[in-house]
Scaffold this active site. Structure first.
Site, PDB file in Angstrom:
ATOM      1  NE  ARG A 101      -1.567  -1.412   3.855  1.00 38.55           N
ATOM      2  CZ  ARG A 101      -2.312  -1.839   4.876  1.00 38.55           C
ATOM      3  NH1 ARG A 101      -2.655  -1.006   5.833  1.00 38.55           N
ATOM      4  NH2 ARG A 101      -2.720  -3.087   4.926  1.00 38.55           N
ATOM      5  CG  ASP A 134       1.377   5.918   4.140  1.00 41.34           C
ATOM      6  OD1 ASP A 134       0.622   4.958   4.375  1.00 41.34           O
ATOM      7  OD2 ASP A 134       2.497   6.050   4.675  1.00 41.34           O
ATOM      8  CE1 TYR A 184       6.821   3.032  -1.928  1.00 42.67           C
ATOM      9  CE2 TYR A 184       8.103   1.107  -1.300  1.00 42.67           C
ATOM     10  CZ  TYR A 184       6.878   1.751  -1.445  1.00 42.67           C
ATOM     11  OH  TYR A 184       5.725   1.087  -1.103  1.00 42.67           O
ATOM     12  NE  ARG A 191       5.912  10.391   4.143  1.00 40.21           N
ATOM     13  CZ  ARG A 191       4.706  10.562   4.703  1.00 40.21           C
ATOM     14  NH1 ARG A 191       3.797   9.584   4.647  1.00 40.21           N
ATOM     15  NH2 ARG A 191       4.425  11.699   5.306  1.00 40.21           N
TER      16      ARG A 191
END
Length: 254
Positions: A50, A52, A110, A197
């Site tokens: 998933r 965010d 990512y 992050r």
């Protein structure tokens, strides 16, 4: 019963994340609604993970089963006619019945983008974190090197993360410059909630001279979330690619 694997690109700006949830419109919800319109039946998407709220994706894989015998091209051009401009199916593959994106994923890539400039760039504002800089890129690279390998990433997970273990394997973290953009590419087997992050936020603090590169090693050895950097804004993060091990697909339509 057919098992169809979609590769979905989306701009996450206006969504509450990938997964269906009660507090906002999710990408999964929008794609499932489009599929229902196309197929005239209810389907459930199963993704590799998933993202965010506010996070983007170049290639989110998600599969579903259907009894419909329509050609694969209907799951690209046909399905896209039901989707808004900020979500698109880039590819559709028919895979074997046992395939599941989450179980078969072997690596996720990512990218966190930072716009380093004294001045704002309106066209970059939705996809990168604007920092006036300057950033010490060499120090950031030294700090990033500590992330590679199997570590306890407890200091790099969001409060409320429900993962049973905080041990994860990061294959590589690379930092490169593309004009005014600084790109942090993270590749690994799996990630905790907000992990990339928080890694990016910690590396930025290194680049700003607020912590040493060696502090990353200390965080991995004696993890405490309060000791790590701030969570970087969601809009700078993009899921670039999910890799799979060897699997069989029956037919493919780009």
């Amino acid at each position: 019963m057919r098992n169809i694997l979609l590769t979905i690109e989306y701009d996450g700006t206006n969504y509450a994340g990938w997964q269906v949830q009660p507090n906002g419109i999710a990408i999964q919800q929008v794609v499932e609604t489009a599929l229902a319109s196309l197929l005239k039946e209810t389907v459930r998407l199963h993704s590799s993970g998933r993202t965010d709220a506010g996070v983007h994706a170049l290639a989110m894989p998600a599969s579903f089963t259907t009894t419909r015998t329509i050609p694969l091209k209907a799951f690209t051009a046909g399905l896209n006619s039901f989707l808004p401009p900020d979500i698109a199916v880039r590819e559709a593959i028919e895979v074997t019945p046992e395939f599941h994106p989450r179980r078969e994923a072997t690596e996720k890539h990512y990218r966190y983008s930072i716009h380093v400039s004294p001045n704002r760039a309106p066209l970059a504002r939705l996809y990168s974190w604007h920092l006036r800089g300057p950033l010490d890129i060499d120090a950031m690279k030294r700090g990033a090197a500590y992330f590679a390998g199997e570590h306890d990433f407890a200091a790099f997970r969001a409060t409320g993360c429900a993962a049973k273990t905080t041990v994860r394997v990061v294959n590589s973290v690379t930092i490169s410059a593309d004009g005014e953009l600084l790109l942090i590419d993270v590749q690994g087997v799996g990630f905790l909630r907000n992990m990339v992050r928080i890694m990016a936020g910690t590396l930025v603090e290194i680049g700003l001279g607020r912590r040493s590169p060696e502090s990353v090693r200390e965080l991995l050895l004696s993890p405490a979330r309060s000791a790590a950097g701030a969570t970087a804004p969601a809009h700078g993060l993009t899921l670039v690619r999910v890799s799979f091990g060897c699997f069989n697909h029956l037919e493919k339509n780009p």
